[in-house]
Write a protein that holds these residues in place. Structure first.
Motif, PDB file in Angstrom:
ATOM      1  N   GLN A   1      84.265  72.592  52.491  1.00  0.00           N
ATOM      2  CA  GLN A   1      83.163  71.635  52.404  1.00  0.00           C
ATOM      3  C   GLN A   1      82.034  72.204  51.564  1.00  0.00           C
ATOM      4  O   GLN A   1      81.416  71.495  50.763  1.00  0.00           O
ATOM      5  CB  GLN A   1      82.653  71.292  53.815  1.00  0.00           C
ATOM      6  CG  GLN A   1      81.553  70.239  53.833  1.00  0.00           C
ATOM      7  CD  GLN A   1      81.961  68.945  53.158  1.00  0.00           C
ATOM      8  OE1 GLN A   1      83.000  68.379  53.479  1.00  0.00           O
ATOM      9  NE2 GLN A   1      81.159  68.476  52.201  1.00  0.00           N
ATOM     10  N   GLU A   2      81.777  73.507  51.723  1.00  0.00           N
ATOM     11  CA  GLU A   2      80.748  74.168  50.923  1.00  0.00           C
ATOM     12  C   GLU A   2      81.116  74.106  49.435  1.00  0.00           C
ATOM     13  O   GLU A   2      80.258  73.894  48.575  1.00  0.00           O
ATOM     14  CB  GLU A   2      80.599  75.628  51.356  1.00  0.00           C
ATOM     15  CG  GLU A   2      79.515  76.376  50.591  1.00  0.00           C
ATOM     16  CD  GLU A   2      79.404  77.831  51.009  1.00  0.00           C
ATOM     17  OE1 GLU A   2      79.031  78.665  50.152  1.00  0.00           O
ATOM     18  OE2 GLU A   2      79.687  78.142  52.184  1.00  0.00           O
ATOM     19  N   LEU A   3      82.408  74.283  49.147  1.00  0.00           N
ATOM     20  CA  LEU A   3      82.884  74.220  47.768  1.00  0.00           C
ATOM     21  C   LEU A   3      82.659  72.827  47.185  1.00  0.00           C
ATOM     22  O   LEU A   3      82.187  72.678  46.053  1.00  0.00           O
ATOM     23  CB  LEU A   3      84.375  74.571  47.711  1.00  0.00           C
ATOM     24  CG  LEU A   3      85.078  74.410  46.357  1.00  0.00           C
ATOM     25  CD1 LEU A   3      84.434  75.297  45.301  1.00  0.00           C
ATOM     26  CD2 LEU A   3      86.561  74.738  46.483  1.00  0.00           C
ATOM     27  N   ALA A   4      82.974  71.801  47.973  1.00  0.00           N
ATOM     28  CA  ALA A   4      82.792  70.425  47.515  1.00  0.00           C
ATOM     29  C   ALA A   4      81.319  70.143  47.229  1.00  0.00           C
ATOM     30  O   ALA A   4      80.977  69.510  46.217  1.00  0.00           O
ATOM     31  CB  ALA A   4      83.328  69.453  48.564  1.00  0.00           C
ATOM     32  N   ASP A   5      80.436  70.623  48.082  1.00  0.00           N
ATOM     33  CA  ASP A   5      78.990  70.428  47.892  1.00  0.00           C
ATOM     34  C   ASP A   5      78.502  71.162  46.652  1.00  0.00           C
ATOM     35  O   ASP A   5      77.661  70.656  45.903  1.00  0.00           O
ATOM     36  CB  ASP A   5      78.215  70.920  49.122  1.00  0.00           C
ATOM     37  CG  ASP A   5      78.515  70.096  50.371  1.00  0.00           C
ATOM     38  OD1 ASP A   5      78.991  68.950  50.218  1.00  0.00           O
ATOM     39  OD2 ASP A   5      78.291  70.595  51.486  1.00  0.00           O
TER      40      ASP A   5
ATOM     41  N   CYS B   1      88.279  68.707  29.232  1.00  0.00           N
ATOM     42  CA  CYS B   1      87.602  67.894  30.255  1.00  0.00           C
ATOM     43  C   CYS B   1      88.530  67.670  31.453  1.00  0.00           C
ATOM     44  O   CYS B   1      88.104  67.736  32.610  1.00  0.00           O
ATOM     45  CB  CYS B   1      87.175  66.546  29.667  1.00  0.00           C
ATOM     46  SG  CYS B   1      85.833  66.654  28.455  1.00  0.00           S
ATOM     47  N   GLU B   2      89.802  67.420  31.160  1.00  0.00           N
ATOM     48  CA  GLU B   2      90.801  67.242  32.221  1.00  0.00           C
ATOM     49  C   GLU B   2      90.921  68.504  33.069  1.00  0.00           C
ATOM     50  O   GLU B   2      91.032  68.438  34.301  1.00  0.00           O
ATOM     51  CB  GLU B   2      92.146  66.903  31.577  1.00  0.00           C
ATOM     52  CG  GLU B   2      93.286  66.696  32.560  1.00  0.00           C
ATOM     53  CD  GLU B   2      94.625  66.537  31.852  1.00  0.00           C
ATOM     54  OE1 GLU B   2      95.599  67.223  32.241  1.00  0.00           O
ATOM     55  OE2 GLU B   2      94.690  65.737  30.900  1.00  0.00           O
ATOM     56  N   LEU B   3      90.892  69.648  32.414  1.00  0.00           N
ATOM     57  CA  LEU B   3      90.980  70.932  33.120  1.00  0.00           C
ATOM     58  C   LEU B   3      89.808  71.104  34.074  1.00  0.00           C
ATOM     59  O   LEU B   3      89.992  71.481  35.237  1.00  0.00           O
ATOM     60  CB  LEU B   3      90.999  72.078  32.096  1.00  0.00           C
ATOM     61  CG  LEU B   3      90.910  73.499  32.652  1.00  0.00           C
ATOM     62  CD1 LEU B   3      92.170  73.847  33.432  1.00  0.00           C
ATOM     63  CD2 LEU B   3      90.684  74.505  31.535  1.00  0.00           C
ATOM     64  N   LEU B   4      88.596  70.831  33.597  1.00  0.00           N
ATOM     65  CA  LEU B   4      87.401  70.969  34.438  1.00  0.00           C
ATOM     66  C   LEU B   4      87.437  69.998  35.607  1.00  0.00           C
ATOM     67  O   LEU B   4      87.122  70.368  36.745  1.00  0.00           O
ATOM     68  CB  LEU B   4      86.144  70.747  33.595  1.00  0.00           C
ATOM     69  CG  LEU B   4      85.839  71.823  32.546  1.00  0.00           C
ATOM     70  CD1 LEU B   4      84.762  71.339  31.575  1.00  0.00           C
ATOM     71  CD2 LEU B   4      85.407  73.131  33.202  1.00  0.00           C
TER      72      LEU B   4
ATOM     73  N   TYR C   1      89.379  70.839  38.668  1.00  0.00           N
ATOM     74  CA  TYR C   1      88.698  71.701  39.633  1.00  0.00           C
ATOM     75  C   TYR C   1      87.528  70.993  40.308  1.00  0.00           C
ATOM     76  O   TYR C   1      86.735  71.625  41.003  1.00  0.00           O
ATOM     77  CB  TYR C   1      88.192  72.966  38.934  1.00  0.00           C
ATOM     78  CG  TYR C   1      89.308  73.900  38.523  1.00  0.00           C
ATOM     79  CD1 TYR C   1      89.927  74.723  39.456  1.00  0.00           C
ATOM     80  CD2 TYR C   1      89.753  73.960  37.207  1.00  0.00           C
ATOM     81  CE1 TYR C   1      90.953  75.574  39.094  1.00  0.00           C
ATOM     82  CE2 TYR C   1      90.781  74.804  36.833  1.00  0.00           C
ATOM     83  CZ  TYR C   1      91.379  75.609  37.780  1.00  0.00           C
ATOM     84  OH  TYR C   1      92.402  76.439  37.420  1.00  0.00           O
ATOM     85  N   GLY C   2      87.411  69.684  40.077  1.00  0.00           N
ATOM     86  CA  GLY C   2      86.347  68.924  40.730  1.00  0.00           C
ATOM     87  C   GLY C   2      84.988  69.069  40.080  1.00  0.00           C
ATOM     88  O   GLY C   2      83.972  68.734  40.689  1.00  0.00           O
ATOM     89  N   ILE C   3      84.966  69.556  38.840  1.00  0.00           N
ATOM     90  CA  ILE C   3      83.701  69.767  38.136  1.00  0.00           C
ATOM     91  C   ILE C   3      83.352  68.524  37.317  1.00  0.00           C
ATOM     92  O   ILE C   3      84.207  67.942  36.653  1.00  0.00           O
ATOM     93  CB  ILE C   3      83.782  71.008  37.227  1.00  0.00           C
ATOM     94  CG1 ILE C   3      83.921  72.273  38.091  1.00  0.00           C
ATOM     95  CG2 ILE C   3      82.566  71.129  36.322  1.00  0.00           C
ATOM     96  CD1 ILE C   3      84.220  73.521  37.317  1.00  0.00           C
TER      97      ILE C   3
END
Length: 218
Positions: free
Chosen positions: A94-98, A122-125, A128-130
């Motif tokens: 959850q901390e990672l998602a935030d 862009c797909e690569l980033l 990782y949820g960026i």
């Protein structure tokens, strides 16, 4: 072997206590690795670096999740001792998602062909949820990290044979381009055909395949 059905049957026996000991060792090993990554993340101040450390911790959790499922199936009565570890994992996820929501990257590529390499980066980033911002100035102004890439195709034409040896270098820099938080350099094997367009398409595909193998926390 059953002659009537013409089939072979295999009977396997699982020593539950022995299997549990193996699971326990593996879970504790991964748990220790997770805690070491968590400690590193606490010491890291840069948002991008911290998120990538926690991303590696997430990959450890994915490994451990499979072991948790086996442990629960093999010895439900003993699984309770790992519930706190599981809660700890979920808390850090959850901390990672935030954290990722705070990282916004603008992507600039020099030497691209029809924007295909930028699209792959862009797909690569995003994998990782960026968050990746748009290419317009307004969107870029809202980013706090910049990925700058240089692509070289090394195209050649010799005796009507078209060849290309694609390579890429890129860096990700923090707020205000003050420091590099990640860098990468890679080169593909040469491709060659009798058709220039085919060679270009193959070169782009090779470079995309190279980027597909990339792990940002390494």
């Amino acid at each position: 072997y059953n002659k009537r059905t013409d089939r072979f049957y295999v009977c396997a026996y699982l020593e539950r206590a022995e299997f549990w000991d193996i699971l326990k060792q593996n879970i504790e090993s991964l748990s220790s690795k997770f805690e070491a990554l968590n400690k590193s993340a606490k010491l890291e101040k840069d948002l991008f670096k911290k998120s990538m450390i926690l991303e590696e911790a997430r990959s450890v959790f994915e490994e451990c999740k499979q072991l948790f499922a086996k442990a629960l199936a093999v010895y439900p009565s003993k699984f309770g001792q790992y519930e706190k570890i599981l809660e700890r994992f979920l808390e850090k996820l959850q901390e990672l998602a935030d954290l990722k929501r705070k990282v916004v990257v603008s992507v600039l590529v020099n030497g691209d062909k029809n924007g295909q390499i930028r699209a792959k980066l862009c797909e690569l980033l995003r994998k990782y949820g960026i968050t990746v911002c748009g290419q317009d100035k307004t969107s870029a102004a809202n980013s706090n990290y910049t990925l700058s890439a240089q692509v070289l195709w090394n195209d050649k034409n010799h005796n009507s044979i078209y060849s290309s040896t694609p390579q890429i270098e890129f860096t990700i820099k923090g707020p205000g381009n003050t420091g590099t938080v990640y860098s990468y350099s890679g080169i593909c094997e040469k491709v060659a055909t009798y058709n220039m367009q085919t060679t270009e398409q193959m070169a782009v595909s090779r470079l995309e395949e190279l980027l597909d193998q990339l792990q940002l926390w390494r």
